[in-house]
Design a protein around this motif. Structure first.
Motif, PDB file in Angstrom:
ATOM      1  N   ALA A   1     -48.753 -25.798 108.703  1.00 31.29           N
ATOM      2  CA  ALA A   1     -49.406 -27.103 108.507  1.00 31.29           C
ATOM      3  C   ALA A   1     -48.478 -28.191 109.052  1.00 31.29           C
ATOM      4  N   ASN A   2     -47.696 -28.785 108.184  1.00 38.26           N
ATOM      5  CA  ASN A   2     -46.646 -29.736 108.576  1.00 38.26           C
ATOM      6  C   ASN A   2     -45.707 -29.933 107.397  1.00 38.26           C
ATOM      7  N   GLY A   3     -44.638 -30.664 107.607  1.00 39.61           N
ATOM      8  CA  GLY A   3     -43.635 -30.864 106.565  1.00 39.61           C
ATOM      9  C   GLY A   3     -44.162 -31.620 105.364  1.00 39.61           C
ATOM     10  N   GLU A   4     -45.011 -32.601 105.608  1.00 40.17           N
ATOM     11  CA  GLU A   4     -45.559 -33.394 104.502  1.00 40.17           C
ATOM     12  C   GLU A   4     -46.403 -32.529 103.568  1.00 40.17           C
ATOM     13  N   THR A   5     -47.197 -31.650 104.134  1.00 41.06           N
ATOM     14  CA  THR A   5     -48.017 -30.752 103.323  1.00 41.06           C
ATOM     15  C   THR A   5     -47.136 -29.827 102.489  1.00 41.06           C
ATOM     16  N   ALA A   6     -46.055 -29.340 103.073  1.00 38.31           N
ATOM     17  CA  ALA A   6     -45.148 -28.450 102.344  1.00 38.31           C
ATOM     18  C   ALA A   6     -44.497 -29.183 101.177  1.00 38.31           C
ATOM     19  N   VAL A   7     -44.077 -30.430 101.414  1.00 38.67           N
ATOM     20  CA  VAL A   7     -43.450 -31.209 100.332  1.00 38.67           C
ATOM     21  C   VAL A   7     -44.459 -31.498  99.231  1.00 38.67           C
ATOM     22  N   LEU A   8     -45.675 -31.874  99.601  1.00 34.13           N
ATOM     23  CA  LEU A   8     -46.707 -32.150  98.593  1.00 34.13           C
ATOM     24  C   LEU A   8     -47.067 -30.899  97.807  1.00 34.13           C
ATOM     25  N   ALA A   9     -47.121 -29.755  98.468  1.00 33.80           N
ATOM     26  CA  ALA A   9     -47.441 -28.507  97.768  1.00 33.80           C
ATOM     27  C   ALA A   9     -46.345 -28.143  96.770  1.00 33.80           C
ATOM     28  N   THR A  10     -45.091 -28.279  97.169  1.00 30.98           N
ATOM     29  CA  THR A  10     -44.011 -27.958  96.231  1.00 30.98           C
ATOM     30  C   THR A  10     -43.948 -28.967  95.092  1.00 30.98           C
ATOM     31  N   ALA A  11     -44.264 -30.232  95.375  1.00 30.96           N
ATOM     32  CA  ALA A  11     -44.306 -31.235  94.303  1.00 30.96           C
ATOM     33  C   ALA A  11     -45.412 -30.918  93.311  1.00 30.96           C
ATOM     34  N   ALA A  12     -46.554 -30.458  93.807  1.00 32.27           N
ATOM     35  CA  ALA A  12     -47.663 -30.094  92.916  1.00 32.27           C
ATOM     36  C   ALA A  12     -47.295 -28.886  92.061  1.00 32.27           C
ATOM     37  N   ILE A  13     -46.594 -27.920  92.646  1.00 32.98           N
ATOM     38  CA  ILE A  13     -46.161 -26.747  91.873  1.00 32.98           C
ATOM     39  C   ILE A  13     -45.168 -27.150  90.792  1.00 32.98           C
ATOM     40  N   CYS A  14     -44.245 -28.044  91.139  1.00 32.55           N
ATOM     41  CA  CYS A  14     -43.278 -28.531  90.134  1.00 32.55           C
ATOM     42  C   CYS A  14     -43.988 -29.288  89.014  1.00 32.55           C
ATOM     43  N   ALA A  15     -44.949 -30.134  89.371  1.00 32.03           N
ATOM     44  CA  ALA A  15     -45.693 -30.884  88.351  1.00 32.03           C
ATOM     45  C   ALA A  15     -46.468 -29.939  87.441  1.00 32.03           C
ATOM     46  N   ALA A  16     -47.062 -28.905  88.016  1.00 25.99           N
ATOM     47  CA  ALA A  16     -47.787 -27.926  87.197  1.00 25.99           C
ATOM     48  C   ALA A  16     -46.832 -27.197  86.260  1.00 25.99           C
ATOM     49  N   GLY A  17     -45.642 -26.882  86.728  1.00 24.87           N
ATOM     50  CA  GLY A  17     -44.648 -26.241  85.867  1.00 24.87           C
ATOM     51  C   GLY A  17     -44.218 -27.129  84.721  1.00 24.87           C
ATOM     52  N   ILE A  18     -44.047 -28.421  84.997  1.00 21.30           N
ATOM     53  CA  ILE A  18     -43.650 -29.362  83.944  1.00 21.30           C
ATOM     54  C   ILE A  18     -44.760 -29.489  82.902  1.00 21.30           C
ATOM     55  N   VAL A  19     -45.999 -29.628  83.358  1.00 24.17           N
ATOM     56  CA  VAL A  19     -47.133 -29.740  82.423  1.00 24.17           C
ATOM     57  C   VAL A  19     -47.258 -28.478  81.584  1.00 24.17           C
ATOM     58  N   THR A  20     -47.082 -27.323  82.204  1.00 24.29           N
ATOM     59  CA  THR A  20     -47.162 -26.055  81.474  1.00 24.29           C
ATOM     60  C   THR A  20     -46.064 -25.961  80.423  1.00 24.29           C
ATOM     61  N   ALA A  21     -44.844 -26.322  80.794  1.00 23.75           N
ATOM     62  CA  ALA A  21     -43.731 -26.254  79.845  1.00 23.75           C
ATOM     63  C   ALA A  21     -43.924 -27.231  78.689  1.00 23.75           C
ATOM     64  N   LEU A  22     -44.371 -28.439  78.985  1.00 23.69           N
ATOM     65  CA  LEU A  22     -44.593 -29.413  77.919  1.00 23.69           C
ATOM     66  C   LEU A  22     -45.726 -28.993  76.993  1.00 23.69           C
ATOM     67  N   SER A  23     -46.804 -28.461  77.548  1.00 25.50           N
ATOM     68  CA  SER A  23     -47.908 -28.030  76.681  1.00 25.50           C
ATOM     69  C   SER A  23     -47.496 -26.848  75.814  1.00 25.50           C
ATOM     70  N   TYR A  24     -46.700 -25.938  76.371  1.00 20.93           N
ATOM     71  CA  TYR A  24     -46.192 -24.814  75.579  1.00 20.93           C
ATOM     72  C   TYR A  24     -45.293 -25.319  74.448  1.00 20.93           C
ATOM     73  N   ASP A  25     -44.436 -26.284  74.769  1.00 20.74           N
ATOM     74  CA  ASP A  25     -43.543 -26.828  73.759  1.00 20.74           C
ATOM     75  C   ASP A  25     -44.320 -27.518  72.644  1.00 20.74           C
ATOM     76  N   LEU A  26     -45.330 -28.267  72.994  1.00 25.02           N
ATOM     77  CA  LEU A  26     -46.130 -28.945  71.973  1.00 25.02           C
ATOM     78  C   LEU A  26     -46.931 -27.954  71.131  1.00 25.02           C
ATOM     79  N   ARG A  27     -47.419 -26.879  71.756  1.00 20.74           N
ATOM     80  CA  ARG A  27     -48.169 -25.877  71.001  1.00 20.74           C
ATOM     81  C   ARG A  27     -47.287 -25.127  70.026  1.00 20.74           C
ATOM     82  N   THR A  28     -46.055 -24.818  70.434  1.00 18.94           N
ATOM     83  CA  THR A  28     -45.200 -23.995  69.582  1.00 18.94           C
ATOM     84  C   THR A  28     -44.452 -24.795  68.540  1.00 18.94           C
ATOM     85  N   SER A  29     -44.075 -26.025  68.849  1.00 19.11           N
ATOM     86  CA  SER A  29     -43.283 -26.789  67.887  1.00 19.11           C
ATOM     87  C   SER A  29     -44.080 -27.897  67.226  1.00 19.11           C
TER      88      SER A  29
END
Length: 104
Positions: A57-85
């Protein structure tokens, strides 16, 4: 970039130090091996995949894709933390406070 690199080095050093000090010495090698695998093993695979995406694709698409994956990981970790604690509020007693004897 310099600040991100510096923060990454400080984080990895601090996490490694904390892990080595909190693990019994007879288990330290095994635990460090399991700890290092996600950092170095997935970085190799992730670098290959992001490079392939940037080439296709291009560099911008790669950066946006990795940023989206990181954001999804953060949301997943925060939701898990709120569910468990559960949410904590200022002034709310938590289970971490010292146990009081049961009156008889």
């Amino acid at each position: 970039m310099f600040l991100m690199g510096f923060a990454a080095v400080v984080f990895m050093t601090s996490a490694n130090r904390l892990l080595q000090l909190s693990v019994p010495s007879d288990m330290r090698g095994r635990v460090i091996g399991l700890y290092v695998l996600p950092f170095w093993g997935t970085a190799l695979v992730g670098s290959y995949l992001v490079g392939h995406l940037a080439e296709r694709a291009n560099g911008e698409t790669a950066v946006l894709a990795t940023a989206a994956i990181c954001a999804a990981g953060i949301v997943t970790a925060l939701s898990y933390d709120l569910r468990t604690s559960g949410p904590t509020f200022p002034g709310k007693k938590t289970w971490d406070s010292p146990a009081q004897p049961i009156p008889r």
